[in-house]
Motif scaffolding. Structure first.
Motif, mmCIF file in Angstrom:
data_model
loop_
_atom_site.group_PDB
_atom_site.id
_atom_site.type_symbol
_atom_site.label_atom_id
_atom_site.label_comp_id
_atom_site.label_asym_id
_atom_site.label_seq_id
_atom_site.Cartn_x
_atom_site.Cartn_y
_atom_site.Cartn_z
ATOM 1 N N HIS A 130 -17.462 53.046 -16.418
ATOM 2 C CA HIS A 130 -16.160 53.487 -15.926
ATOM 3 C C HIS A 130 -15.305 53.871 -17.133
ATOM 4 N N SER A 145 -11.145 55.369 -18.310
ATOM 5 C CA SER A 145 -9.784 55.781 -17.969
ATOM 6 C C SER A 145 -9.172 56.435 -19.197
ATOM 7 N N LEU A 183 -16.574 55.154 -12.246
ATOM 8 C CA LEU A 183 -15.264 55.666 -11.854
ATOM 9 C C LEU A 183 -14.570 56.272 -13.070
ATOM 10 N N ARG A 184 -13.969 57.445 -12.878
ATOM 11 C CA ARG A 184 -13.237 58.106 -13.958
ATOM 12 C C ARG A 184 -11.779 58.268 -13.525
ATOM 13 N N ASP A 185 -10.892 57.524 -14.186
ATOM 14 C CA ASP A 185 -9.460 57.582 -13.874
ATOM 15 C C ASP A 185 -8.823 58.622 -14.795
ATOM 16 N N ARG A 225 -5.973 60.411 -13.948
ATOM 17 C CA ARG A 225 -4.662 60.753 -13.395
ATOM 18 C C ARG A 225 -3.678 61.214 -14.459
#
Length: 266
Positions: A7, A9, A93-95, A97
């Motif tokens: 993952h 971010s 998961l790649r955040d 935003r």
């Protein structure tokens, strides 16, 4: 075959935090390898330490914004010890935003961009750009005779004599220039007469789009880099228009730079 999901971010300043649960204990490291051109060996790597966080088996690695990574595509690997080789990592998961509205934030020179993404064969990689200055493309309007380009400069400023320069790829023919007028927040706009790109066309010709921010200033490439899209070519597709018998289509290249394709009738 790798089963380790990673993952990640991305913070507004470009910091990337990786999180994974490897099936082995330390010593562990995360290796980033700049993908070389076809037929050439790997030369550039960047290694990050992996540290255990809590007692749930999760490890973290942090890629700081400085020093910036060279422009290109970086593949992510897990290193287990010193003699066990390396294992490509799968994306979790790649955040992203913080990247979505990245074009609205002022960037200083050099302009460094990082976007984690999943490769076509299902592995984790990072797409990077590193440029002295950059012009971030905004809305693009194409009608029957003209193309209006809007963009915002980062790492440079607009001054008197600014112009949009459209250059034939490969150096065949002369560039076409059009006045670039300032808008708001460091942005500018310019209108391209498409008939000038179609004139004398034979077969298919490609034009690359730049801005010259002032008289005698170096050219700056116009593209779309400052958001969460690593590969824009197949995502942002503009329709063709016909001008003086030639089909004209603006598009983004594999490097997310703005270009124009002109195809003359045979």
């Amino acid at each position: 075959m790798s089963t380790v999901r990673t993952h990640c971010s991305v913070a507004a300043d470009g910091t990337i935090t990786f999180r994974l649960r490897p099936p082995a204990d330390a010593p562990l490291r995360l290796l980033l390898v700049l993908r070389p051109k076809k037929g050439t060996p790997e030369e550039t790597t960047h290694t990050l330490g992996l540290e255990a966080r809590g007692d749930d088996g999760e490890f973290h690695a942090v890629l700081e914004p400085r020093p910036p990574l060279a422009e290109g595509r970086w593949d992510a690997y897990l290193l287990r010890g010193t003699d066990t080789g390396r294992e490509r990592l799968r994306p979790g998961l790649r955040d992203l935003r913080e990247l979505v509205d990245g074009g609205t934030r002022e960037r200083t020179s050099p302009v460094a961009v990082r976007v984690p993404y999943a490769t076509k064969d299902g592995f984790l990689a990072i797409r990077t750009w590193l440029r002295t200055a950059h012009a971030e493309a905004g809305p693009l309007d194409v009608d029957g005779r003209t193309m209006t380009v809007r963009a915002r400069l980062h790492g440079a400023g607009l001054s008197e004599g600014a112009e949009l320069a459209v250059r034939p790829r490969g150096g065949e023919g002369a560039e076409r220039t059009f006045p670039a007028r300032p808008a708001s927040d460091g942005a500018f706009r310019a209108t391209v007469a498409l008939a000038e790109l179609a004139a004398g066309a034979a077969g298919t010709r490609f034009w690359d789009v730049f801005v010259r921010p002032g008289g005698g200033a170096p050219l700056i490439r116009i593209g779309r880099l400052l958001d969460d899209v690593a590969d824009r070519k197949g995502v942002f597709v503009y329709p063709r228009v016909t001008v003086d018998g030639s089909a004209i289509r603006p598009y983004f290249t594999v490097d997310n730079d703005l270009a124009v394709e002109v195809t003359a009738p045979r």
